[in-house]
Motif scaffolding. Sequence first.
Motif, PDB file in Angstrom:
ATOM      1  N   ASP A 138       0.825  -1.216   0.000  1.00 35.38           N
ATOM      2  CA  ASP A 138       0.000   0.000   0.000  1.00 35.38           C
ATOM      3  C   ASP A 138       0.852   1.255   0.000  1.00 35.38           C
ATOM      4  O   ASP A 138       0.449   2.281  -0.561  1.00 35.38           O
ATOM      5  CB  ASP A 138      -0.915   0.017   1.238  1.00 35.38           C
ATOM      6  CG  ASP A 138      -2.085  -0.938   1.091  1.00 35.38           C
ATOM      7  OD1 ASP A 138      -2.832  -1.103   2.070  1.00 35.38           O
ATOM      8  OD2 ASP A 138      -2.237  -1.524   0.003  1.00 35.38           O
ATOM      9  N   SER A 139       2.017   1.201   0.638  1.00 40.50           N
ATOM     10  CA  SER A 139       2.870   2.398   0.708  1.00 40.50           C
ATOM     11  C   SER A 139       3.318   2.810  -0.684  1.00 40.50           C
ATOM     12  O   SER A 139       3.489   3.996  -0.967  1.00 40.50           O
ATOM     13  CB  SER A 139       4.078   2.152   1.611  1.00 40.50           C
ATOM     14  OG  SER A 139       4.953   1.222   1.018  1.00 40.50           O
ATOM     15  N   LEU A 141      -2.948   5.401   8.901  1.00 35.92           N
ATOM     16  CA  LEU A 141      -3.310   4.025   9.270  1.00 35.92           C
ATOM     17  C   LEU A 141      -2.103   3.089   9.281  1.00 35.92           C
ATOM     18  O   LEU A 141      -1.988   2.219  10.131  1.00 35.92           O
ATOM     19  CB  LEU A 141      -4.314   3.464   8.259  1.00 35.92           C
ATOM     20  CG  LEU A 141      -5.777   3.806   8.451  1.00 35.92           C
ATOM     21  CD1 LEU A 141      -6.605   3.203   7.321  1.00 35.92           C
ATOM     22  CD2 LEU A 141      -6.293   3.306   9.784  1.00 35.92           C
ATOM     23  N   MET A 142      -1.211   3.288   8.322  1.00 35.53           N
ATOM     24  CA  MET A 142      -0.142   2.284   8.108  1.00 35.53           C
ATOM     25  C   MET A 142       0.763   2.070   9.306  1.00 35.53           C
ATOM     26  O   MET A 142       0.957   0.927   9.733  1.00 35.53           O
ATOM     27  CB  MET A 142       0.658   2.644   6.852  1.00 35.53           C
ATOM     28  CG  MET A 142      -0.084   2.267   5.594  1.00 35.53           C
ATOM     29  SD  MET A 142       0.980   2.314   4.187  1.00 35.53           S
ATOM     30  CE  MET A 142       0.576   3.863   3.553  1.00 35.53           C
ATOM     31  N   PRO A 143       1.353   3.142   9.876  1.00 35.04           N
ATOM     32  CA  PRO A 143       2.232   2.887  11.030  1.00 35.04           C
ATOM     33  C   PRO A 143       1.479   2.284  12.206  1.00 35.04           C
ATOM     34  O   PRO A 143       2.041   1.464  12.954  1.00 35.04           O
ATOM     35  CB  PRO A 143       2.765   4.283  11.388  1.00 35.04           C
ATOM     36  CG  PRO A 143       2.525   5.109  10.190  1.00 35.04           C
ATOM     37  CD  PRO A 143       1.314   4.565   9.528  1.00 35.04           C
ATOM     38  N   CYS A 144       0.202   2.653  12.356  1.00 30.98           N
ATOM     39  CA  CYS A 144      -0.591   2.086  13.465  1.00 30.98           C
ATOM     40  C   CYS A 144      -0.740   0.582  13.286  1.00 30.98           C
ATOM     41  O   CYS A 144      -0.602  -0.193  14.242  1.00 30.98           O
ATOM     42  CB  CYS A 144      -1.963   2.755  13.523  1.00 30.98           C
ATOM     43  SG  CYS A 144      -1.873   4.524  13.747  1.00 30.98           S
ATOM     44  N   THR A 168       5.743   1.742 -12.642  1.00 26.83           N
ATOM     45  CA  THR A 168       5.517   3.154 -12.945  1.00 26.83           C
ATOM     46  C   THR A 168       4.469   3.709 -11.994  1.00 26.83           C
ATOM     47  O   THR A 168       3.425   3.105 -11.778  1.00 26.83           O
ATOM     48  CB  THR A 168       4.986   3.290 -14.395  1.00 26.83           C
ATOM     49  OG1 THR A 168       5.783   2.467 -15.231  1.00 26.83           O
ATOM     50  CG2 THR A 168       5.083   4.727 -14.850  1.00 26.83           C
ATOM     51  N   GLY A 169       4.744   4.895 -11.424  1.00 22.39           N
ATOM     52  CA  GLY A 169       3.772   5.511 -10.538  1.00 22.39           C
ATOM     53  C   GLY A 169       3.920   5.090  -9.093  1.00 22.39           C
ATOM     54  O   GLY A 169       3.198   5.585  -8.232  1.00 22.39           O
ATOM     55  N   ASP A 170       4.824   4.184  -8.749  1.00 24.60           N
ATOM     56  CA  ASP A 170       4.996   3.749  -7.365  1.00 24.60           C
ATOM     57  C   ASP A 170       5.635   4.858  -6.540  1.00 24.60           C
ATOM     58  O   ASP A 170       6.522   5.571  -7.002  1.00 24.60           O
ATOM     59  CB  ASP A 170       5.883   2.499  -7.299  1.00 24.60           C
ATOM     60  CG  ASP A 170       5.121   1.243  -7.682  1.00 24.60           C
ATOM     61  OD1 ASP A 170       5.766   0.236  -7.983  1.00 24.60           O
ATOM     62  OD2 ASP A 170       3.868   1.289  -7.683  1.00 24.60           O
ATOM     63  N   ASN A 171       5.178   4.959  -5.287  1.00 24.11           N
ATOM     64  CA  ASN A 171       5.717   5.958  -4.375  1.00 24.11           C
ATOM     65  C   ASN A 171       6.858   5.313  -3.595  1.00 24.11           C
ATOM     66  O   ASN A 171       6.665   4.796  -2.490  1.00 24.11           O
ATOM     67  CB  ASN A 171       4.599   6.443  -3.441  1.00 24.11           C
ATOM     68  CG  ASN A 171       5.007   7.640  -2.630  1.00 24.11           C
ATOM     69  OD1 ASN A 171       6.197   7.896  -2.428  1.00 24.11           O
ATOM     70  ND2 ASN A 171       4.022   8.397  -2.174  1.00 24.11           N
ATOM     71  N   HIS A 172       8.076   5.374  -4.187  1.00 21.02           N
ATOM     72  CA  HIS A 172       9.207   4.695  -3.554  1.00 21.02           C
ATOM     73  C   HIS A 172       9.584   5.354  -2.241  1.00 21.02           C
ATOM     74  O   HIS A 172      10.053   4.689  -1.317  1.00 21.02           O
ATOM     75  CB  HIS A 172      10.413   4.677  -4.504  1.00 21.02           C
ATOM     76  CG  HIS A 172      10.158   3.863  -5.736  1.00 21.02           C
ATOM     77  ND1 HIS A 172      10.048   4.414  -6.982  1.00 21.02           N
ATOM     78  CD2 HIS A 172       9.959   2.534  -5.894  1.00 21.02           C
ATOM     79  CE1 HIS A 172       9.811   3.457  -7.868  1.00 21.02           C
ATOM     80  NE2 HIS A 172       9.748   2.316  -7.241  1.00 21.02           N
ATOM     81  N   PHE A 195      10.185   3.245   1.152  1.00 21.60           N
ATOM     82  CA  PHE A 195      11.452   3.155   1.886  1.00 21.60           C
ATOM     83  C   PHE A 195      11.334   3.764   3.281  1.00 21.60           C
ATOM     84  O   PHE A 195      11.981   3.316   4.230  1.00 21.60           O
ATOM     85  CB  PHE A 195      12.585   3.803   1.089  1.00 21.60           C
ATOM     86  CG  PHE A 195      13.041   2.954  -0.067  1.00 21.60           C
ATOM     87  CD1 PHE A 195      12.888   3.393  -1.371  1.00 21.60           C
ATOM     88  CD2 PHE A 195      13.578   1.694   0.145  1.00 21.60           C
ATOM     89  CE1 PHE A 195      13.270   2.594  -2.445  1.00 21.60           C
ATOM     90  CE2 PHE A 195      13.968   0.890  -0.926  1.00 21.60           C
ATOM     91  CZ  PHE A 195      13.812   1.346  -2.219  1.00 21.60           C
ATOM     92  N   LEU A 196      10.481   4.789   3.399  1.00 22.03           N
ATOM     93  CA  LEU A 196      10.253   5.389   4.716  1.00 22.03           C
ATOM     94  C   LEU A 196       9.609   4.366   5.654  1.00 22.03           C
ATOM     95  O   LEU A 196      10.050   4.171   6.793  1.00 22.03           O
ATOM     96  CB  LEU A 196       9.348   6.610   4.560  1.00 22.03           C
ATOM     97  CG  LEU A 196       9.040   7.386   5.834  1.00 22.03           C
ATOM     98  CD1 LEU A 196      10.291   8.042   6.393  1.00 22.03           C
ATOM     99  CD2 LEU A 196       7.986   8.455   5.549  1.00 22.03           C
ATOM    100  N   LEU A 197       8.576   3.692   5.158  1.00 24.08           N
ATOM    101  CA  LEU A 197       7.879   2.706   5.995  1.00 24.08           C
ATOM    102  C   LEU A 197       8.776   1.513   6.288  1.00 24.08           C
ATOM    103  O   LEU A 197       8.888   1.064   7.437  1.00 24.08           O
ATOM    104  CB  LEU A 197       6.594   2.248   5.298  1.00 24.08           C
ATOM    105  CG  LEU A 197       5.708   1.333   6.151  1.00 24.08           C
ATOM    106  CD1 LEU A 197       5.052   2.122   7.284  1.00 24.08           C
ATOM    107  CD2 LEU A 197       4.616   0.689   5.294  1.00 24.08           C
ATOM    108  N   ALA A 198       9.450   1.002   5.253  1.00 24.93           N
ATOM    109  CA  ALA A 198      10.286  -0.195   5.447  1.00 24.93           C
ATOM    110  C   ALA A 198      11.478   0.121   6.357  1.00 24.93           C
ATOM    111  O   ALA A 198      11.758  -0.605   7.319  1.00 24.93           O
ATOM    112  CB  ALA A 198      10.770  -0.723   4.094  1.00 24.93           C
TER     113      ALA A 198
END
Lengths: 501, 161
Positions: free
Chosen positions: A219-220, A389-392, B83-87, B91-94
């Motif tokens: 989703d990210s 929502l995601m970090p939660c 294409t169009g992915d928010n990298h 990377f921030l989340l991962a």
Amino acid sequence: MLDVLGGFATLASPVPFFYVALGTFLGITVGAIPGLSGSMLITLALPITYFMNPLHAVVMMIGIYTGTVSGGLISATLLRIPGTPAAVMTTFDGYPMAMRGEARRALGLGIGASFVGGSIAWVALAALAMPIAAIAARFSSFDYFAMTVMALVLISSVSQGSMLKGLLSALLGVLFAMPGVDPSSGQPRLTFGWTELNSGFDILPVLIGLFALSQMLTDSLGLGRTTQVLQISGSSILITFAEWRRQAGNLIRSSLIGTWIGILPGIGANIGSMVAYGVARNVSRTPERFGTGSEEGVVASESANNATVSGALVPLVSMGIPGSVIDALLISALMIHSIQPGPLLFTQNPELVWAMIAAAMVSNVLMLFMMLGLAGPLSRLIGLPKPWLMPCIVVFSVIGAFAVNNRVFDVWVMLAFGALGFLLERARVPLGPFVIGFILAPLAEGKLRAGLMTTAGDWTPIFTRPLSAGLMVVSLVLLVWPGVMAWRRRSAERNSGEGRR
Amino acid sequence: MARLRLPLAELVVAMVVTIVSGFCLWDLRRVPPPLFDPLGAAALPRATCWLVIALVLGMLAQSAFASTRSGDDAPKDAGVGRTGDNHRAFFLLAGGTLAYVLVLTFGRLDFAIATSLYVFVTITPLQRPTALRLLGIASVAISLGFGCDYLFTQFFYVDLP
């Protein structure tokens, strides 16, 4: 009949009823929000059920199951994005109906169809579960082994993407279920010297990683894409009896298809709704309207996907074989409470089984009233900002994985399977077969080895016993059929190309 | 002749799965042969490893065949990224999640503080920063961090890291 009434009597107490209602409400809410799935909610709720009575835990899970399958209708209709995979077919006609100002009508048709589908399937569940359990109790070890092989091949053959990828996913699940101390010999295998792996990979961190964490990573990547949310418009959400009578044939047929698909081990609601939608289009007098806002399409899809819920509970309660990926998670809930699913469940825990069967109907009724009353407020929820929502969800995933055994090792297991799940999805390898393989592998191996011990290593009974031979033949046909069809299609294309020249 | 192109995601999966299967086959050599059990503890895992390797090769062969037949230079789903992915968000989340778990593993920060920091640091870069929004994010982060700590330690008796 008395047993069924006993099940309802168990749920008539305030606490179990509360848990069914809570589960149904949470399921509908999560099912309505795209990107959050029923598998994720059940996976995250599993650690909390540690602290609950097994009955309360299981009936809440069944409520969640019913709710998520139904809740996907809301975002499918207003957003053209299915809230859950089961609502994919509903997007084809629900959204066009909403575009022409009939959102309420689409929702009303979907909610009513969901209720009818769930009710018809429930009759099959109440009638068939116990007789099938009685038959399954006489299965030999080889019969069970053949049944699990068929379940794995079946889910691989109907998963999205190629069958090869489905089989790969299933076998990966089997492989990751192998580490630990071998129950027959007491020999550690695939532990690589880590004592934490002596009991194998705990199912909760694996499931949380695969369904919650990998979903958040996927989703990210999609953050920032804008989607248009339609408003609920139109006259009334309630459909008249005369209009339902016009849909009666479609309703009953789609519900029966969903029930049957649900009973088949390993296949879930999305397949049921796809098949029912296809059949409805083929027999319709106006097939050209499908995909442009056909009411028959919405009714077929929604009645079938809810019918699979009770249908999939039939193999679960009678044989301990999951009827779908979510049923595999329900099996985990039972195992967490030291309840062994299988045909002996009816004799060892009859109150629990009948309460589960009753919960399927109670949650179906609650779903009807909740969806009719909450469709409006829930439509505002689907616009919740994902970055919040995601970090939660990740935090709850970490807590859930840690709470299993109070060790950080399980959190790292969750991270690893989250990364694996993300990679598999990017390569279009389905995750459903992985979970089914992971759950069924110990059962399959145990039954096979027990059978071979009784026959002193002789494999022939698998192919000479009528039931196991029949199931192995079905598995072989399912394995070979897609290849045969592809070869025939290519031959026909080649011949028609040569004919034109 | 059409160029042979394989989706990067499939190549990565093939590599990871083959390495894992290889390690498993190596570890299974240490399992002693069966005494009373005709099959033994190693037979099924070994067969599964070989089947997995065969299926992975089959998957790559299928993709290669499809790419040569279609003649496309860029295969569908060419990479882990599309294409169009928010990298940046990915990377921030991962990265944030990995750092969060590392902090919990080595016990550098209390769970409540680590969680609040993680939530705040992960949400903030993905939203346009206004004073009100920052206040909202901070409230959510602190409520979640300290709320979960209280709930799980006092009510569910989970000994959080």
